[in-house]
Design an enzyme around this catalytic site. Sequence first.
Site, PDB file in Angstrom:
ATOM      1  NE  ARG A  47      -2.086  -1.299   3.489  1.00  0.00           N
ATOM      2  CZ  ARG A  47      -2.427  -1.100   4.748  1.00  0.00           C
ATOM      3  NH1 ARG A  47      -3.587  -0.584   5.053  1.00  0.00           N
ATOM      4  NH2 ARG A  47      -1.604  -1.423   5.729  1.00  0.00           N
TER       5      ARG A  47
ATOM      6  CG  ASN B  18      -3.924  -4.398   3.495  1.00  0.00           C
ATOM      7  OD1 ASN B  18      -3.350  -4.328   2.422  1.00  0.00           O
ATOM      8  ND2 ASN B  18      -3.269  -4.372   4.648  1.00  0.00           N
TER       9      ASN B  18
END
Length: 93
Positions: free
Chosen positions: A21, A39
């Site tokens: 990320r 996520n």
Amino acid sequence: MPSTISRHLIVHGRVQGVYFRASCEDMARRLGVAGWVRNRDDGAVELVAQGSADAVEELVRWCHQGPRQASVTSVEVGEAEVDDRLSDFRTRY
């Protein structure tokens, strides 16, 4: 000004706990792409990328590999509606 496109991606593999990320956010910002990354409960990473076709496609290509620690097995890519409210790229929690 180039037209804006938007893509929705789901990245599968070893993509959580490997800075996917954060690395994705850094790459998107370098490319001038707006959107978000998060996520998923199933272990995948989901994102929306919006910007010029060249920039978005470059980010899509990057997602097929991800950061060095990641092991991407597949990437689902679909079109998404352009959202004028997206002005930068952020990690969602």
